[in-house]
Design an enzyme around this catalytic site. Structure first.
Site, mmCIF file in Angstrom:
data_model
loop_
_atom_site.group_PDB
_atom_site.id
_atom_site.type_symbol
_atom_site.label_atom_id
_atom_site.label_comp_id
_atom_site.label_asym_id
_atom_site.label_seq_id
_atom_site.Cartn_x
_atom_site.Cartn_y
_atom_site.Cartn_z
ATOM 1 N N LYS A 108 0.871 -1.177 0.000
ATOM 2 C CA LYS A 108 0.000 0.000 0.000
ATOM 3 C C LYS A 108 0.903 1.220 0.000
ATOM 4 C CE LYS A 108 -4.534 0.623 0.187
ATOM 5 N NZ LYS A 108 -5.587 -0.324 -0.267
HETATM 6 P P1 NAD Z 1 -12.829 7.313 -3.049
HETATM 7 O O1 NAD Z 1 -11.824 8.359 -2.755
HETATM 8 O O2 NAD Z 1 -13.259 7.085 -4.449
HETATM 9 O O3 NAD Z 1 -14.155 7.575 -2.184
HETATM 10 C C1 NAD Z 1 -14.139 7.716 -0.798
HETATM 11 C C2 NAD Z 1 -15.495 8.218 -0.366
HETATM 12 O O4 NAD Z 1 -15.544 8.293 1.057
HETATM 13 C C3 NAD Z 1 -15.797 9.626 -0.866
HETATM 14 O O5 NAD Z 1 -17.185 9.723 -1.158
HETATM 15 C C4 NAD Z 1 -15.453 10.500 0.343
HETATM 16 O O6 NAD Z 1 -16.128 11.755 0.330
HETATM 17 C C5 NAD Z 1 -15.923 9.604 1.455
HETATM 18 N N1 NAD Z 1 -15.319 9.896 2.747
HETATM 19 C C6 NAD Z 1 -14.055 10.273 3.021
HETATM 20 N N2 NAD Z 1 -13.901 10.456 4.331
HETATM 21 C C7 NAD Z 1 -15.088 10.153 4.894
HETATM 22 C C8 NAD Z 1 -15.574 10.160 6.224
HETATM 23 N N3 NAD Z 1 -14.784 10.512 7.243
HETATM 24 N N4 NAD Z 1 -16.855 9.800 6.436
HETATM 25 C C9 NAD Z 1 -17.645 9.445 5.397
HETATM 26 N N5 NAD Z 1 -17.251 9.443 4.132
HETATM 27 C C10 NAD Z 1 -15.987 9.799 3.896
HETATM 28 O O7 NAD Z 1 -12.266 5.950 -2.413
HETATM 29 P P2 NAD Z 1 -12.654 4.451 -2.786
HETATM 30 O O8 NAD Z 1 -11.686 3.972 -3.796
HETATM 31 O O9 NAD Z 1 -14.118 4.358 -3.050
HETATM 32 O O10 NAD Z 1 -12.295 3.701 -1.432
HETATM 33 C C11 NAD Z 1 -13.228 3.587 -0.342
HETATM 34 C C12 NAD Z 1 -12.800 2.452 0.566
HETATM 35 O O11 NAD Z 1 -12.730 1.232 -0.186
HETATM 36 C C13 NAD Z 1 -11.416 2.609 1.200
HETATM 37 O O12 NAD Z 1 -11.419 1.994 2.462
HETATM 38 C C14 NAD Z 1 -10.523 1.821 0.256
HETATM 39 O O13 NAD Z 1 -9.316 1.413 0.878
HETATM 40 C C15 NAD Z 1 -11.429 0.658 -0.057
HETATM 41 N N6 NAD Z 1 -11.114 -0.080 -1.282
HETATM 42 C C16 NAD Z 1 -11.037 0.549 -2.493
HETATM 43 C C17 NAD Z 1 -10.777 -0.205 -3.633
HETATM 44 C C18 NAD Z 1 -10.784 0.422 -5.000
HETATM 45 O O14 NAD Z 1 -10.725 -0.351 -5.978
HETATM 46 N N7 NAD Z 1 -10.855 1.714 -5.164
HETATM 47 C C19 NAD Z 1 -10.548 -1.574 -3.539
HETATM 48 C C20 NAD Z 1 -10.635 -2.186 -2.282
HETATM 49 C C21 NAD Z 1 -10.926 -1.425 -1.168
#
Ligand code: NAD
Length: 419
Positions: A108
């Site tokens: 990461k």
């Molecule tokens: P992203 O940046 O696209 O979206 C994150 C979302 O969370 C946004 O809507 C943001 O406004 C919101 N957010 C941020 N802080 C917040 C808070 N304190 N309270 C509520 N909402 C909040 O990110 P993503 O890629 O969708 O990732 C989201 C989660 O999924 C993370 O934990 C990430 O590690 C995990 N994840 C992502 C992927 C991927 O393919 N992108 C894969 C596996 C896991």
């Protein structure tokens, strides 16, 4: 020895590991070797800002283990990024890749910054300089970054371009989650969210819940939460509330996801969507619903609110959304079926793996092929986890983690210790 990683999220990942190591009766001599991140890089990233000033950001990359292949994991751009948080996320990537049978160790990375306050030019200069600083540490056979919170296809395109310029030819396999016409995979952008919805439907089968009579609440409306909500809505599930960092929108009769999509295109925000009321992120988690999907950041469901969440399926789309003290409470609530993070959001890394394979072969697949292969892998991981939990009377989290940790520990034992 691991003080350098000291951080609540890292402590949480270690606490989970220690429980699993006890369960697997891993010899003490192997525990430290399996748990401790293999190597970490911290870089300073000087960036010329639009106003002419130079600002120095901190960037991180942690590679958790190298025993099963190159390492793989996302890049996060967020103000709270620290070495310890990145190390915890790298550790979880290791167990996730092993659970789904991918030939990777976990990694990461990230930069402590707030991408919302940076201009497009600043973001590009930051991304390119960060990539330049970590070039000796990444590569298609070394470590392959992907998007995470605060990064997207554009970020990956800049990383790939910077790396390729340094090497002297195009190297699409150095990152995944790229735009499709730069060697990205069809279905990658949607993979994590669609995978969440697929696993939710498997959990509903187990629980005897009908999609058309069920409701869901989604915290975080980014890449993962947005697609998960849309995919669940397509299955007939009513979406009661969604949120972003500024709070949530709520309609007890359900939110029209197609209309919200249009609203997002026009307003670039969920807020102000007609027919909804505002709700804060803490209260949103407590809305009575069938399926609760935390899809934002770590440590949202805690000892403080775990007894008060009112769902039947807790689908951990985010990494590490539930703290160990919350786990203790949820474990005493058999009415809740947990889909643990390393299983629930594995769709992203599985299709990232497909993207890497396609890039290495320069041979690209149809979206139908990608999705079919993704669902087969998720189905196997779900059944293995579910069967193990049932047979050994374990929680779904302990079953998933022990499958992942055991595969890594076995690989290390089989390879032996050098020299
Ligand atoms: P992203 O940046 O696209 O979206 C994150 C979302 O969370 C946004 O809507 C943001 O406004 C919101 N957010 C941020 N802080 C917040 C808070 N304190 N309270 C509520 N909402 C909040 O990110 P993503 O890629 O969708 O990732 C989201 C989660 O999924 C993370 O934990 C990430 O590690 C995990 N994840 C992502 C992927 C991927 O393919 N992108 C894969 C596996 C896991």
């Amino acid at each position: 020895m691991m003080d350098v990683y000291k951080n609540p999220t890292f402590d949480m990942a270690c606490e989970q590991f220690d429980l699993v190591a006890d369960l697997l009766q891993l010899p003490q001599s192997e525990r430290e070797r399996v748990k401790r991140p293999k190597r970490s890089l911290v870089v300073s990233i000087p960036v010329r800002m639009d106003d002419g000033q130079v600002k120095v950001f901190s960037g991180y990359r942690v590679q958790h283990h190298l025993s099963l292949g190159p390492t793989k994991g996302g890049m996060r751009f967020h103000p709270d990024v620290t070495l310890g948080e990145v190390a915890a996320l790298a550790m979880w990537m290791s167990w996730k890749c092993a659970l789904t049978g991918l030939p990777y160790g976990g990694a990461k990375g990230g930069v402590a910054c707030d991408p919302r306050t940076l201009s497009a030019g600043e973001l590009e200069r930051l991304t390119r300089r960060f990539t330049q600083e970590i070039i000796p540490f990444i590569g298609p056979q070394i470590d392959i970054p992907a998007p995470d919170v605060g990064t997207n296809e554009q970020t990956m395109a800049w990383m790939m371009d910077t790396y390729s310029n340094d090497i002297g030819h195009s190297v699409p396999g150095v990152v995944t989650g790229k735009p499709v016409n730069l060697g990205g995979s069809l279905g990658r952008r949607e993979a994590t969210g669609r995978g969440v919805a697929f696993l939710v439907s498997r959990a509903m089968d187990v629980m005897g819940i009908e999609a058309s009579k069920s409701t869901a609440v989604v915290q975080g409306f980014g890449n993962v939460g947005c697609v998960a909500a849309q995919s669940m809505a397509k299955q007939g599930i009513k979406i009661l509330a969604v949120s972003d960092v500024d709070g949530g929108i709520f309609n007890p009769n359900g939110i029209d996801m197609t209309a919200l999509d249009q609203h997002m295109i026009t307003h670039r925000s969920i807020h102000g969507f007609p027919g909804t009321t505002s709700i804060n992120n803490a209260d949103l988690l407590l809305i009575p619903c069938d399926i609760l999907v935390p899809a934002a950041l770590e440590r949202q469901i805690t000892g403080e609110n775990a007894a008060r969440i009112q769902c039947r399926i807790l689908a951990e789309a985010a990494n590490g959304p539930t703290t160990p003290d919350a786990d203790v409470i949820i474990n005493q609530r058999p009415e809740i079926f947990l889909i643990p993070d390393i299983l629930c959001n594995a769709g992203g890394v599985v299709v990232s793996y497909f993207e890497w394979v396609q890039d290495l072969q320069s041979f690209f697949w149809s979206e139908a092929e990608v999705m079919d292969k993704l669902y087969r892998i998720l189905e196997t991981a779900f059944s293995q986890t579910f069967n193990m939990a049932k047979q050994q009377k374990l929680t779904m989290r302990m079953a998933a983690l022990s499958l992942g940790v055991k595969r890594v520990a076995d690989a290390k034992r089989m390879r032996g210790l050098f020299p």
